[in-house]
Design a protein around this motif. Structure first.
Motif, PDB file in Angstrom:
ATOM      1  N   THR A 125       0.813  -1.217   0.000  1.00  0.00           N
ATOM      2  CA  THR A 125       0.000   0.000   0.000  1.00  0.00           C
ATOM      3  C   THR A 125       0.843   1.261   0.000  1.00  0.00           C
ATOM      4  N   ILE A 126       2.087   1.184   0.453  1.00  0.00           N
ATOM      5  CA  ILE A 126       2.910   2.394   0.520  1.00  0.00           C
ATOM      6  C   ILE A 126       3.981   2.463  -0.565  1.00  0.00           C
ATOM      7  N   CYS A 127       4.207   1.356  -1.268  1.00  0.00           N
ATOM      8  CA  CYS A 127       5.214   1.323  -2.330  1.00  0.00           C
ATOM      9  C   CYS A 127       4.549   1.091  -3.688  1.00  0.00           C
ATOM     10  N   LYS A 128       5.118   1.693  -4.717  1.00  0.00           N
ATOM     11  CA  LYS A 128       4.595   1.497  -6.070  1.00  0.00           C
ATOM     12  C   LYS A 128       4.731   0.048  -6.523  1.00  0.00           C
ATOM     13  N   ASN A 129       5.795  -0.607  -6.099  1.00  0.00           N
ATOM     14  CA  ASN A 129       6.042  -2.000  -6.478  1.00  0.00           C
ATOM     15  C   ASN A 129       5.795  -2.895  -5.263  1.00  0.00           C
ATOM     16  N   PRO A 130       5.060  -3.969  -5.427  1.00  0.00           N
ATOM     17  CA  PRO A 130       4.909  -4.877  -4.279  1.00  0.00           C
ATOM     18  C   PRO A 130       6.253  -5.507  -3.935  1.00  0.00           C
ATOM     19  N   PRO A 131       6.480  -5.826  -2.664  1.00  0.00           N
ATOM     20  CA  PRO A 131       7.755  -6.440  -2.303  1.00  0.00           C
ATOM     21  C   PRO A 131       7.923  -7.814  -2.950  1.00  0.00           C
ATOM     22  N   ILE A 132       9.159  -8.181  -3.161  1.00  0.00           N
ATOM     23  CA  ILE A 132       9.493  -9.523  -3.631  1.00  0.00           C
ATOM     24  C   ILE A 132       9.639 -10.387  -2.377  1.00  0.00           C
ATOM     25  N   VAL A 133       8.837 -11.429  -2.270  1.00  0.00           N
ATOM     26  CA  VAL A 133       8.866 -12.300  -1.092  1.00  0.00           C
ATOM     27  C   VAL A 133       9.669 -13.548  -1.421  1.00  0.00           C
ATOM     28  N   ILE A 134      10.680 -13.804  -0.603  1.00  0.00           N
ATOM     29  CA  ILE A 134      11.546 -14.969  -0.791  1.00  0.00           C
ATOM     30  C   ILE A 134      11.659 -15.702   0.547  1.00  0.00           C
ATOM     31  N   PRO A 135      11.340 -16.991   0.587  1.00  0.00           N
ATOM     32  CA  PRO A 135      11.572 -17.755   1.824  1.00  0.00           C
ATOM     33  C   PRO A 135      13.062 -17.724   2.191  1.00  0.00           C
ATOM     34  N   ASN A 136      13.346 -17.692   3.481  1.00  0.00           N
ATOM     35  CA  ASN A 136      14.734 -17.546   3.937  1.00  0.00           C
ATOM     36  C   ASN A 136      15.664 -18.668   3.484  1.00  0.00           C
ATOM     37  N   ASP A 137      15.103 -19.797   3.091  1.00  0.00           N
ATOM     38  CA  ASP A 137      15.939 -20.928   2.678  1.00  0.00           C
ATOM     39  C   ASP A 137      15.753 -21.295   1.198  1.00  0.00           C
ATOM     40  N   ALA A 138      15.177 -20.405   0.430  1.00  0.00           N
ATOM     41  CA  ALA A 138      14.966 -20.690  -1.002  1.00  0.00           C
ATOM     42  C   ALA A 138      16.280 -20.670  -1.789  1.00  0.00           C
ATOM     43  N   TYR A 139      17.261 -19.959  -1.289  1.00  0.00           N
ATOM     44  CA  TYR A 139      18.575 -19.884  -1.929  1.00  0.00           C
ATOM     45  C   TYR A 139      19.632 -20.185  -0.877  1.00  0.00           C
ATOM     46  N   ASP A 140      20.763 -20.712  -1.326  1.00  0.00           N
ATOM     47  CA  ASP A 140      21.811 -21.055  -0.354  1.00  0.00           C
ATOM     48  C   ASP A 140      22.773 -19.907  -0.092  1.00  0.00           C
ATOM     49  N   SER A 141      22.611 -18.773  -0.800  1.00  0.00           N
ATOM     50  CA  SER A 141      23.469 -17.618  -0.555  1.00  0.00           C
ATOM     51  C   SER A 141      22.798 -16.354  -1.079  1.00  0.00           C
ATOM     52  N   TRP A 142      23.291 -15.216  -0.596  1.00  0.00           N
ATOM     53  CA  TRP A 142      22.821 -13.921  -1.082  1.00  0.00           C
ATOM     54  C   TRP A 142      23.113 -13.777  -2.573  1.00  0.00           C
ATOM     55  N   GLU A 143      24.270 -14.232  -3.009  1.00  0.00           N
ATOM     56  CA  GLU A 143      24.631 -14.141  -4.431  1.00  0.00           C
ATOM     57  C   GLU A 143      23.646 -14.932  -5.293  1.00  0.00           C
ATOM     58  N   HIS A 144      23.291 -16.131  -4.861  1.00  0.00           N
ATOM     59  CA  HIS A 144      22.321 -16.929  -5.619  1.00  0.00           C
ATOM     60  C   HIS A 144      20.942 -16.279  -5.624  1.00  0.00           C
ATOM     61  N   LEU A 145      20.564 -15.674  -4.506  1.00  0.00           N
ATOM     62  CA  LEU A 145      19.273 -14.984  -4.451  1.00  0.00           C
ATOM     63  C   LEU A 145      19.260 -13.829  -5.455  1.00  0.00           C
ATOM     64  N   LYS A 146      20.323 -13.017  -5.461  1.00  0.00           N
ATOM     65  CA  LYS A 146      20.381 -11.888  -6.407  1.00  0.00           C
ATOM     66  C   LYS A 146      20.272 -12.386  -7.845  1.00  0.00           C
ATOM     67  N   HIS A 147      20.959 -13.473  -8.141  1.00  0.00           N
ATOM     68  CA  HIS A 147      20.886 -14.053  -9.481  1.00  0.00           C
ATOM     69  C   HIS A 147      19.469 -14.560  -9.762  1.00  0.00           C
ATOM     70  N   GLY A 148      18.854 -15.166  -8.761  1.00  0.00           N
ATOM     71  CA  GLY A 148      17.517 -15.738  -8.910  1.00  0.00           C
ATOM     72  C   GLY A 148      16.423 -14.710  -9.176  1.00  0.00           C
ATOM     73  N   ILE A 149      16.630 -13.467  -8.708  1.00  0.00           N
ATOM     74  CA  ILE A 149      15.630 -12.424  -8.958  1.00  0.00           C
ATOM     75  C   ILE A 149      15.987 -11.593 -10.189  1.00  0.00           C
ATOM     76  N   GLY A 150      16.958 -12.074 -10.935  1.00  0.00           N
ATOM     77  CA  GLY A 150      17.258 -11.478 -12.234  1.00  0.00           C
ATOM     78  C   GLY A 150      17.880 -10.100 -12.209  1.00  0.00           C
ATOM     79  N   GLY A 151      18.650  -9.799 -11.192  1.00  0.00           N
ATOM     80  CA  GLY A 151      19.347  -8.517 -11.163  1.00  0.00           C
ATOM     81  C   GLY A 151      18.464  -7.321 -10.857  1.00  0.00           C
ATOM     82  N   ILE A 152      17.274  -7.552 -10.320  1.00  0.00           N
ATOM     83  CA  ILE A 152      16.400  -6.442  -9.934  1.00  0.00           C
ATOM     84  C   ILE A 152      17.092  -5.644  -8.837  1.00  0.00           C
ATOM     85  N   ASN A 153      17.110  -4.321  -8.975  1.00  0.00           N
ATOM     86  CA  ASN A 153      17.723  -3.461  -7.976  1.00  0.00           C
ATOM     87  C   ASN A 153      16.851  -3.423  -6.721  1.00  0.00           C
TER      88      ASN A 153
END
Length: 172
Positions: free
Chosen positions: A55-83
């Motif tokens: 309701t307060i942001c133009k874009n809805p948040p991206i929700v990721i379970p805490n264990d969906a990726y084994d690292s921050w680097e893999h998570l960043k890659h998994g969301i396709g480089g979204i800033n």
């Protein structure tokens, strides 16, 4: 028989309707142009946070379970480089020092020292734990929904907070 209906009965009602549309457009323009990442620690409150942030942001948040990726680097890659402009770490069961409870949350905190991070309940405990606070049982036990002040100092090496959740942080 008569039927009660809400119908436009005058030019004023028509102009009020146009004003409502204008106000909605103005409201949409006032939303924050942020892309937030919401790390889900498997708590039902996560989607309350999602709903509010939407309701307060133009874009809805991206929700990721805490264990969906084994690292921050893999998570960043998994969301396709979204800033990502900020991170919210959700509540959840468990303790901040337990990897099986936190997934990659502590790594996300470590790898993003310049990114705004908000922790809620377990997420807040994780921030305190990462920055060397003592996470301990709160003196009155779990107290959800109770407002309490947060005290801090301008000294970046020490601060004290008291949090009315299952845990309390001291000297972070």
């Amino acid at each position: 028989s008569s039927v009660d209906c809400d119908i436009l009965t005058s030019e004023n009602d028509v102009s009020d309707s146009w004003q409502d549309l204008h106000d909605y457009d103005s409201y949409q323009r006032q939303k924050l142009d942020l892309q937030l990442l919401l790390l889900d620690n498997y708590d039902s409150y996560t989607y309350n946070l999602y709903s509010y942030l939407s309701t307060i942001c133009k874009n809805p948040p991206i929700v990721i379970p805490n264990d969906a990726y084994d690292s921050w680097e893999h998570l960043k890659h998994g969301i396709g480089g979204i800033n990502i402009d900020g991170i919210v770490i959700s509540p959840g069961p468990g303790r901040p020092e337990r990897k099986e409870d936190m997934g990659i949350c502590l790594e996300v905190i470590r790898d993003n020292p310049m990114l705004p991070i908000l922790g809620v309940c377990l997420g807040h405990q994780a921030l305190g734990y990462y920055y060397n606070a003592t996470v301990q049982l709160a003196p009155k036990g779990p107290v959800h929904g109770l407002l309490s002040p947060v005290y801090y100092t301008n000294d970046t090496t020490t601060a004290t907070t008291t949090v009315n959740t299952e845990q309390a942080l001291e000297k972070c």
